[in-house]
Structures are given as C-alpha cells and as structure tokens.
Design a protein around this motif. Structure first.
Motif, PDB file in Angstrom:
ATOM      1  N   GLN A  44      36.763  12.394 -45.238  1.00 51.03           N
ATOM      2  CA  GLN A  44      35.964  12.996 -44.149  1.00 51.03           C
ATOM      3  C   GLN A  44      35.209  11.970 -43.321  1.00 51.03           C
ATOM      4  O   GLN A  44      34.439  12.325 -42.438  1.00 51.03           O
ATOM      5  N   ILE A  45      35.393  10.695 -43.637  1.00 48.41           N
ATOM      6  CA  ILE A  45      34.661   9.673 -42.876  1.00 48.41           C
ATOM      7  C   ILE A  45      35.356   9.471 -41.526  1.00 48.41           C
ATOM      8  O   ILE A  45      36.569   9.252 -41.468  1.00 48.41           O
ATOM      9  N   GLY A  46      34.607   9.529 -40.463  1.00 46.14           N
ATOM     10  CA  GLY A  46      35.117   9.175 -39.139  1.00 46.14           C
ATOM     11  C   GLY A  46      36.403   9.899 -38.786  1.00 46.14           C
ATOM     12  O   GLY A  46      36.568  11.079 -39.074  1.00 46.14           O
ATOM     13  N   ASP A  47      37.310   9.162 -38.174  1.00 47.20           N
ATOM     14  CA  ASP A  47      38.607   9.699 -37.764  1.00 47.20           C
ATOM     15  C   ASP A  47      39.684   8.816 -38.389  1.00 47.20           C
ATOM     16  O   ASP A  47      39.376   7.838 -39.066  1.00 47.20           O
ATOM     17  N   ALA A  99      41.568   6.487 -37.351  1.00 49.09           N
ATOM     18  CA  ALA A  99      41.481   5.061 -37.028  1.00 49.09           C
ATOM     19  C   ALA A  99      40.399   4.385 -37.854  1.00 49.09           C
ATOM     20  O   ALA A  99      40.592   3.293 -38.394  1.00 49.09           O
ATOM     21  N   VAL A 100      39.263   5.055 -37.966  1.00 47.45           N
ATOM     22  CA  VAL A 100      38.164   4.513 -38.781  1.00 47.45           C
ATOM     23  C   VAL A 100      38.596   4.425 -40.242  1.00 47.45           C
ATOM     24  O   VAL A 100      38.360   3.420 -40.922  1.00 47.45           O
ATOM     25  N   ARG A 101      39.235   5.476 -40.725  1.00 43.80           N
ATOM     26  CA  ARG A 101      39.587   5.511 -42.150  1.00 43.80           C
ATOM     27  C   ARG A 101      40.648   4.468 -42.498  1.00 43.80           C
ATOM     28  O   ARG A 101      40.734   4.027 -43.637  1.00 43.80           O
ATOM     29  N   ASN A 102      41.437   4.095 -41.525  1.00 42.79           N
ATOM     30  CA  ASN A 102      42.470   3.092 -41.798  1.00 42.79           C
ATOM     31  C   ASN A 102      41.963   1.664 -41.653  1.00 42.79           C
ATOM     32  O   ASN A 102      42.691   0.721 -41.987  1.00 42.79           O
ATOM     33  N   ARG A 103      40.756   1.488 -41.154  1.00 41.84           N
ATOM     34  CA  ARG A 103      40.183   0.144 -41.056  1.00 41.84           C
ATOM     35  C   ARG A 103      38.965  -0.010 -41.981  1.00 41.84           C
ATOM     36  O   ARG A 103      38.816  -1.027 -42.646  1.00 41.84           O
ATOM     37  N   SER A 117      28.211  11.670 -33.231  1.00 47.07           N
ATOM     38  CA  SER A 117      28.842  10.595 -34.008  1.00 47.07           C
ATOM     39  C   SER A 117      29.691  11.123 -35.142  1.00 47.07           C
ATOM     40  O   SER A 117      30.604  10.454 -35.602  1.00 47.07           O
ATOM     41  N   ARG A 118      29.380  12.317 -35.580  1.00 52.53           N
ATOM     42  CA  ARG A 118      29.998  12.916 -36.753  1.00 52.53           C
ATOM     43  C   ARG A 118      29.742  12.104 -38.023  1.00 52.53           C
ATOM     44  O   ARG A 118      30.459  12.241 -39.004  1.00 52.53           O
ATOM     45  N   PHE A 119      28.734  11.259 -37.999  1.00 47.68           N
ATOM     46  CA  PHE A 119      28.159  10.775 -39.234  1.00 47.68           C
ATOM     47  C   PHE A 119      27.452  11.978 -39.875  1.00 47.68           C
ATOM     48  O   PHE A 119      27.382  13.052 -39.287  1.00 47.68           O
ATOM     49  N   ALA A 120      26.886  11.760 -41.057  1.00 46.36           N
ATOM     50  CA  ALA A 120      26.156  12.844 -41.708  1.00 46.36           C
ATOM     51  C   ALA A 120      24.794  13.022 -41.044  1.00 46.36           C
ATOM     52  O   ALA A 120      24.003  12.088 -41.005  1.00 46.36           O
ATOM     53  N   LEU A 121      24.553  14.222 -40.502  1.00 48.56           N
ATOM     54  CA  LEU A 121      23.173  14.538 -40.109  1.00 48.56           C
ATOM     55  C   LEU A 121      22.385  14.704 -41.414  1.00 48.56           C
ATOM     56  O   LEU A 121      21.265  14.226 -41.533  1.00 48.56           O
TER      57      LEU A 121
END
Lengths: 786, 263
Positions: free
Chosen positions: B95-98, B100-104, B179-183
């Motif tokens: 569930q972290i980021g998208d 692209a984020v999860r692959n880096r 940002s879809r970080f955790a509020l």
C-alpha cells in the motif's frame, strides 16, 4: 442507428494516436540550435520592498550569458489586462503595472526578481544562487475583507486602495432590493467560499524564443491556448514589436483548462532575451514553479441571499462577493468575477429582481484568472447552494422547488443582462430523473446504511453562457479584444482539404470533430480533411480556445468558409456539366444537375479549379475561402446533475458512488467527444468539491505548493458516470445549432457533490446546512462532531 | 541538483568504507533523497547506492520463524515475497505509494528516514522488529527517536530488518488525500505475550506506541476494550489535511479497524 461518419458520429479521436504513442510534438520537445536556458530567480517572500539586487558575483560564473533584472525592463511594457471593468460609480478599474521582472516590490511568492540566461539550465540555477537580493519584508495582504478596509497595507503603493473595482449588476436601486427582501415570506442566507484552485495541466508551461538577426524575425514557441492573442498582446502592449515580424506557435499542448490562455511574463521574457542575447532562449517550468506562477482559479468569498414568497416563488436574489485577483491583473482576470459571473446569477430561474455586488481585490498571492468555467462555476455554486438550502429550510423537495421556478418561455431576458435564446429545463430534469434512477435512491440509501455508511443525494442545475460574443457588445462591456473567430478552407487540387482554424486544440478533439462537419457538408470521407491550428504563420487569425467556444464560434466560421467553397465549386461544376448553377446539387461528393443523371465528382471539380483548362472565365482559379464569424449572442448550454455520495461517519471520508449528468448542448457533432468532455469536467468538479485546495498561510507562503499537499483527483476518487445528452434545444443563432460542452461538467458538478454530502450528513441526524469545499474528511468529521 | 560523486559498491564493507568520506550519503531507493536533491535542498559530496549489495536483498524466514528483510529490498519485493510468511507486513508494503514508488523505494531507506507519515516505521515498531546494521542490532523501541530522527550513527547502514511474526496483525492506513502517505496509520500486532499498537502519521514526535490501547487489549482483545480510551491531541500534527483532534480521533478508529481485521 448511430452514424458511422460525419455529424453525429462517434468518430475516434485521430489525434489520440500521436498523444498516446509518444509521437506528440510539445513545446518542450522543441530545441533550437544554439539555445540558451533561462532560470527565473523567484521571490520566496510574499510582499516586500526590493532594496537591491546584486548580480555581480553571478555575472562571471561558468556558462552565464546574461543576467536580467527589473531595471532591464524599464521602458518596456508590462503584461496587459485584456478587459477594463467599469465600477458601479462609473470609474475604470484600478490597473497597476505588471512588469516582466519585479520592479520596486515583490508581490507574491513566485514573483520573478531576476532571470539568468546561461548555456545550461544547471549553470543558470547555479548563478541564480549567487545573486544577492535584499528585500525589506512588508506585511502580506492575504485576507480580502481586511484588505478592503481603509488603512490596509497596499499591495500597490500607487493605488488608492486594494480594491480593483467595486462592481454591480442587476437592480441598481438598493431600496427596491431591500423592499423585496423585507416583503419576502422567507429569506435564505448563505456565506460560502469558492476555493482557490491550481489548474495543473499535465504539461507545465514552456517557452522557446528565437530571433533572426538577418531578417529581424522572431519565433516564439509557447504552451498557449491562443497563439494569435499572445502575439497581439506581446507585440502591441509589451515589447512593441511589429506583428508581421513575430510568429507564435503553440504546438501540441498538454492541457490548458484556462491557465494557458493568458500572456505570461516568461514568454515575453524569452522573446525579449532572444534578441538581447542573440541566442535562442528556452524556459521550461518545473512543477514547483507552476504552482507559484500559473494563474490560479476561483477564490471567491460570498454572501448570497434568496427571497421567496409565500408560494415558494423566487422573488429576489442578492449577492456580495469578494473576488481575489491576486497580486497583478492577469489577462482576463477582471472579466471573470464580473461579466462571466454576475451575468449568470439568474441561473435557470425566473427570479425577477437580482442584484450582484463584487469587490475585486488585490492580495499578495499568485494572480487569479479563468479556470475551466471561469466565473460561471462560482455563480452556479452560490445560486444552487442557496436554492438547495432554501428547499431544506422550507421542507420542500429540491427538484420541485427548482421546477417551480424554472424559466419556461424563450427567449428570456434575465435581470442580469443576458437573453437566453433557448432551453428546456424541465425536459432536461426529466432526463436526469430517469437516467439517475432517483426513484431507486431510497433503496440504495438503505443498502448504504446497512453497511454503516450515510448516503446522500445531491441535485444541481446549471446554465452557462458560452461562445462569448458578440464583439460589439463585449467591447461596450470593456473587452479590449473582439471575440469572433476565423477559418480558411483550402481545397487541394486532388480534393483533400486543409482547414486552418483559429481555435486551438489541446485535448478538445477538434482535429476529429471539425472534419466531421466539413465531410458532412461536402459528402466526402473525414480522412480527406485535416485541421491546421496553433501557428500564426499558418492560420488566418484566431482568438483561440476557451469558454467552450471553439465549435460554436470557430466551427461556425468553418461552416461559412465551407459554404463559400461549395458555392464556388458549384460554379465550376455548372460549367463542366453545361448546366445552370442554380440547378447544381451537391450530395455524397457528387455535383449533379437536378432532375438528370448528369454528375461530376468532387475531385474532378477541385482538379479543374487548379488545372483550369475547361473553366468558367469569370471565376478565379483555385479553391480556397476564408470566413470570420462573430456570433450574435452567447450560447446557453444547461443541465441537471445528480450525485450520490457515501460518508463513512467514523472518519468523514466521502466517496462518490453515482454521478449522473443530463445536459442540453444543442446539436452534437461527436457524442463520444462530448461524453469525454463532460467526464473530464465532472472529474475536475469533483476535484474541487472534495480534494483541491490552494492554501496560503497568513504570511503569504503557499502551503499547497506541490502534489504532496495539493490533492488532485485520481481515477479511484471518481465513479463511472452516466451522461445523457438527449435533451437538445439547438442554439438558434449559429449555423450548427451547437452550444459548447467543455466547461459544463466543471460548472455543474461541485454543488451537486456538496448537496449530496449535506444530504448524507443530515440523514445521519446531524443538522448541517453549510460546509465549504473541499469537503475533506477532516471537514466532514468536524461538521458532524461540531 | 548539485554535482556529486556516485558509487555503487557490491559489499557492505565497501559501502561502509565509501560512506566514510566527508558528506557522503547512502542512497536506498531515493524516493525522498532524489526529490530533495532536485530541489537543491541537500548537497552530498557522494551518493553511495546500496542497491548493488546482494546480501541486502530479499526476504527470508529465519530458523526461529522470524522474517528477515534485506535493507535494500524494495516495497514491491516485500509485498510479493512476504505475502505468505508475514501477510500483514506484505500488505503494508503493497500500500505504499504507487507502483513506481514500490519498485524503487526500500525498507531500509524508509526506516532510516523515519518520515512521520511513513508506513514502515509503524510496521517495524508495531512488530517489535530488530533493526540490523553493519555494526549492531537495535530494537525498534530504541530505534525511532522522533520525526526524521533515529538511533543510526553517521555512516551506519541498515543491512536488514528482522520481524518476529505475530499470531495476527493488521495495518490500517487512512490516506492523506494529496500525498497518500498515512494521515494516520495504525499497525497492530498480536503476539502470544502481548499486543503492540504503533501509530504513524499522527504525532509531532513521529511513530509511537499507543501503550494504553496495548494494555487494554492485553486485558481483552476486543474492539470495546478501547471504550473510554483516547489519545491526547496535544502532540498530534495539525495541517491542511487534518487537525490535532481529527488525527487523535482517527487513531482510535484505525485501531478499532485493526482489531476487527485481526479477529
């Protein structure tokens, strides 16, 4: 049976092939041999007096070509405003200078102070860091109501106050308005905010300018919705250049939404610097720069009052709005809260007395200008919110209250300066009620409640004025430009056609829809027709694309030019067929003599026009015609929308579960493209309603300066839409009977979403009659627990 | 960004040596560091990529049943490879980021950065994980020292993170809309010897354990055990996206949902 080509067919968008396969040619794809790069040193202070700008340490740094400051633009024009609004006392608006680089003061975070031109962008940035700027910080003017008070800090020292204009429309006699409200059986009052937005097109702004020392010609490639307007403003008002020496090209543009209408300092700078440096100069905005330099949208604070009689008829409406213009006047900013806003305040209703009051304010924020809908969403939001609140207060059905007050006789002269030519608001509402399955709402609410969710239904109506015109009227209202458009239809010898149009296509699908019209008129295949746009050296003239005007205005010019072409082609055909011109009919690409089997094909006639061996002597060779079209009136699309939301009462999270749009766009050329335009507009409207919020702190720092804090709608924030365009009352005054559809979704959807949220909250037993956009989870939770 | 040297060592020893040079900085997936560099907000002399070190890659199950994740393992890899051994942690990673984020992005990078709204710090603290570095092993309770602050020394590298696997666990994340970080994100793990509840996104002090909830749940692992419990809003974050009070409220809601998911 749907058509498979021509008017009414859902022809697939031919431009999408290049957009979706990476074959587009955007401004940033354009690189000119020898180009240098400019980096703008921008203010990180919202309001301050520039004491000094010392570039000496930066001048000699590696790669630096030239460094510019405000001093280099003394004697050069500033960015002009294209609309002079007259205030309610008859005085012209206050119009402060808008220099290309800041002079004397910085007035918003992002205001450019200096520009470094260097061999590379990194070198330009390095040198910009070596520029020593001394700024005396002044209090930031942020709150519009405080800014309007006597003695407030001035954004512009030379103006008498921060009020650009105090404008009024409708009933000028305050006593008469007061009397209507005093005698009303019920008055509903609402204070609300229309939240500031950042357009955020996928492609940030870019400019590349070159200058030829040999010919003294300039070429500017720029991300614009209207290259001719940019050329006119930049040449005539800013740089003092002869128009015939300047070519402006707006190639593929990755979304505009209004924010690429305006003439910006950066593109004028690049043009100026290309000559000053004798090098092509390129600027590509970063996303961070875009947040603080692209014109923002909306940002109104309003009080609206609706008076009703004992039978729930609307008898009076009064609004008082503070409209934020930001630090400087952007190109069309002054027109947005006035002629594009006050004039719409009648909405779909026959309210007899309306008074609209608007104070437009200078503040230490990024300039505010048109954003998809431009004034009309703000008008619709106020009006529909107060109508909905009235229905709740009176305990009447919100649809019934609207229907009761709908305008039903056309043409209709509103009390706020417009004449609606046509419409069928009840008919459109009928379509909505069916398409949205309103009868099934109670069952859907029960289902949601079984899951622990609150469900709400929101209804909204809108009217908009598109295809802004006619030029003689807008001129009287203060426009400093005409609002016609132009097209040239160039028939080639072999029968294919290039149509040079003034409207710019940057997502609207003109390259597909416009050929459908010409193909239909002549009876040839759409693939024989190509649309050319976006280059002042190729097209006759054009006022560009905004205000849902392209098909209604430029499309009409194209129809007129095509009619001229057909008229001439008939003369040639008559000669070839040895018949009278009056007897020639054109159908399916064949000219025939009425009542006979004699005919000649389109291609034979066009070839004859260019190889005029057997040819009527009185007719000029060639087949090319130009037409300009200046509309007789606005067009008036209208619609009714329904939104259903679910609220998670524990968190305040809102999800849009169902969204239905019934629009009356008059005649439709390409239903698929219209669906897409409505989908996109609703997406942006839901974005405004639930997510987007451009926020500053009290010092003028931009809090939502990146996508980390500025929430754009994502695919999973949006539902599948049901759209119905079968309610069609064709425009009465343009040849295609079209009205325009580009902004409708963004105008009609925000109130529908908010009404649904309020309905859901109230269904949970909490009486809430006001919440501001964006209706974020924290705001909903606070409202429900306040 | 400013100029810097770039090195991609293949062993931990070489990475440690390279990080010894002045102003050198370790680079994991770069999901925070690269944007920072592009905005010219940092100017390291050298970036030492940890992504070429084979022994810092991958997910494995140790003899004692705990799950060890190499410090340079991407979120996408954790989401896939820990799915059977530690599903709640794999779900967190997924569930972290998208994509692209999860692959880096990497687990070591996320934990070392200790962003107050990041997901992994809650997963590590909630699990009582052990942060393994090139020099020592640090318990999660001692590792996270506050917003963007950890027990790591200069040049110290997270080589692995070792997670004891609870009987049940769940991560409940309420998204910050932009940002879809955790509020607010709550990671709840139920072990034989007790319940751990870690909260991210909410506090000015970064990730923290909600000890009152842990005690209550040790008494009775039911949602109504939370009745009457609340978080003091005083130290909560307040910003555009939510007030202190709202965040404090969400801690309770997300904890309740995590309990339900563990039932």
């Amino acid at each position: 049976m749907p058509k498979d080509s021509g008017i009414g067919a859902s022809s697939k968008r031919r431009e999408d092939v290049r957009f979706l396969t990476g074959a587009g040619n955007y401004t940033d794809d354009i690189n000119v041999r020898g180009q240098a790069y400019v980096h703008f040193l921008r203010s990180d202070i919202a309001h301050g007096r520039i004491k000094s700008v010392d570039t000496s340490a930066a001048e000699g740094m590696p790669g630096v070509v030239k460094i510019f400051t405000g001093k280099d633009f003394e004697g050069v024009g500033g960015i002009p405003c294209g609309w002079e609004v007259t205030d309610k006392h008859g005085a012209p608006m206050q119009e402060p200078p808008h220099p290309i680089l800041a002079q004397g003061k910085v007035r918003h975070v992002g205001d450019p102070i200096a520009a470094v031109v260097a061999d590379s962008l990194e070198q330009a940035r390095d040198a910009a860091e070596a520029i020593d700027v001394d700024i005396e910080v002044l209090p930031a003017v942020m709150n519009m109501k405080a800014a309007a008070q006597d003695g407030a800090t001035l954004v512009h020292d030379d103006l008498k106050n921060n009020i650009c204009y105090d404008w009024q429309l409708g009933e000028a006699d305050d006593a008469k308005v007061n009397e209507v409200f005093a005698n009303a059986a019920h008055v509903t009052t609402l204070d609300l905010v229309n939240n500031r937005l950042v357009a955020n097109p996928m492609e940030p702004r870019v400019a590349v300018a070159e200058y030829s020392r040999g010919t003294e010609d300039y070429t500017l490639y720029t991300t614009s919705q209207n290259p001719h307007v940019i050329r006119l403003l930049m040449c005539a008002f800013v740089l003092g250049l002869p128009e015939h020496k300047v070519r402006v090209v707006a190639p593929d543009v990755g979304g505009g939404f209004g924010t690429k209408i305006f003439h910006y300092a950066e593109e004028a700078f690049c043009t100026f610097a290309a000559k000053a440096c004798n090098r092509p100069v390129k600027w590509s905005s970063s996303r961070s720069e875009a947040f603080m330099s692209d014109a923002h949208g909306r940002d109104h604070v309003s009080t609206i009052e609706l008076a009703l009689d004992a039978d729930n008829n609307f008898v009076g409406l009064r609004t008082n709005t503070y409209a934020n213009l930001g630090a400087y006047l952007s190109t069309f900013s002054s027109s947005v809260p006035t002629w594009l806003h006050g004039t719409l305040m009648a909405g779909n209703y026959k309210t007899p007395v309306i008074q609209v009051n608007v104070k437009a304010m200078f503040t230490n924020t990024v300039p505010v200008d048109a954003y998809r809908g431009a004034g009309r969403p703000e008008a619709t939001y106020q009006l529909e919110r107060v109508v909905d609140k009235a229905a709740r207060e009176l305990g009447v059905d919100p649809i019934a209250l609207r229907r009761q007050n709908f305008i039903t006789q056309f043409p209709y002269d509103t009390p706020v300066a417009l004449t609606y030519d046509t419409g069928d608001y009840n008919g459109t509402m009928d379509k909505l009620e069916a398409a949205a399955d309103l009868a099934g709402f109670a069952a859907r609410r029960a289902e949601s409640e079984a899951k622990g969710k609150l469900r709400g239904l929101g209804i909204n109506c809108y009217i908009e004025a598109c295809g802004i015109a006619p030029s003689n009227i807008v001129g009287m209202l203060g426009a400093r430009a005409g609002l016609y458009d132009a097209a040239t239809v160039r028939v080639n010898a072999t029968g294919s056609i290039s149509v040079m149009v003034g409207a710019h296509s940057h997502g609207q699908g003109h390259e597909t829809a416009f050929p459908q019209v010409v193909a239909d008129m002549i009876g040839i295949d759409e693939s024989m027709i190509e649309i050319v746009h976006g280059d002042t050296s190729k097209i006759p003239f054009g006022m560009g694309t905004y205000g849902s005007r392209s098909l209604a205005v430029c499309g009409s010019a194209m129809v007129k030019a095509t009619e001229k072409v057909i008229e001439k082609a008939k003369k040639i055909a008559a000669h070839l067929l040895e018949a009278s011109e009056a007897d020639i009919e054109l159908k399916d690409g064949q000219f025939s003599v009425a009542g006979t089997d004699k005919s000649v094909a389109w291609g034979d006639v066009t070839l004859t026009a260019y190889v005029p061996h057997n040819y009527p002597l009185e007719v000029e060779p060639g087949l090319e015609e130009t037409a300009f079209y200046d509309p007789a009136n606005f067009t008036f699309p209208s619609g009714a929308y329904a939104c259903e939301v679910e609220i998670d009462p524990e968190t305040g999270q809102v999800s849009v579960e169902k969204f239905t749009a019934a629009d009356d766009f008059g005649n439709i050329i390409n239903p698929m493209i219209v669906d897409g335009q409505v989908h996109g507009g609703i997406g942006q409207g839901i974005g405004q309603a639930l997510l987007e919020n451009c926020a500053y702190d009290e010092n003028g720092q931009l809090l939502s300066a990146s996508f980390m804090d500025y929430a754009m709608p994502r695919a999973d924030d949006l539902p599948f839409y049901a759209v119905d365009h079968s309610s069609q009352t064709p425009c009465t005054h343009n040849p295609l009977g079209v009205k325009g559809c580009g902004e409708a979704g963004a105008i009609g959807s925000p109130p529908a979403v908010v009404h649904a949220v309020l309905d859901a909250m109230n269904s949970g037993g909490k009486a809430v009659d006001q919440i501001d956009m964006p209706v974020s989870p924290s705001r909903v939770w606070a409202a429900m627990n306040g | 960004m400013y100029n810097f040297e770039f090195e991609k060592p293949s062993t931990i020893a070489d990475a440690v040596a390279a990080l010894g040079s002045e102003d050198a900085q370790a680079l994991g997936g770069g999901q925070t560091l690269i944007p920072t560099l592009k905005q010219r907000l940092a100017s390291p002399s050298a970036l030492i990529s940890l992504n070429g070190i084979a022994e810092m890659q991958g997910v494995c199950v140790d003899d004692d049943g705990s799950v060890s994740i190499g410090g340079a393992t991407t979120h996408a890899t954790v989401a896939a490879e820990a799915a059977s051994s530690y599903p709640a942690l794999a779900a967190l990673a997924g569930q972290i980021g998208d994509p692209a984020v999860r692959n880096r992005g990497t687990i070591g990078g996320s934990i070392a950065n200790n962003d107050p709204a990041a997901c992994y710090p809650a997963g590590a603290l909630g699990s009582g994980a052990t942060i393994v570095t090139n020099t020592r092993q640090i318990g999660a309770d001692d590792f996270f020292e506050g917003m963007f602050s950890t027990a790591l020394d200069e040049g110290e590298i997270i080589t692995a993170v070792r997670f004891p696997v609870p009987q049940a666990a769940s991560y409940q994340k309420f998204l910050q809309p932009a940002s879809r970080f955790a509020l607010v994100g709550v990671y709840l793990a139920r072990f034989a010897d007790g319940v751990r509840v870690a909260v991210t996104g909410a506090s000015e002090d970064g990730v923290f354990r909600w000890s009152e909830a842990e005690q209550a749940l040790n008494g009775a692992f039911r949602t109504d055990a939370l009745m009457g419990l609340s978080i003091n809003p005083m130290n909560m974050i307040s910003d555009l996206h939510g007030s202190k009070e709202y965040r404090a409220h969400l801690v309770g809601v997300m904890t309740k949902r995590a309990i339900e998911a563990c039932m």
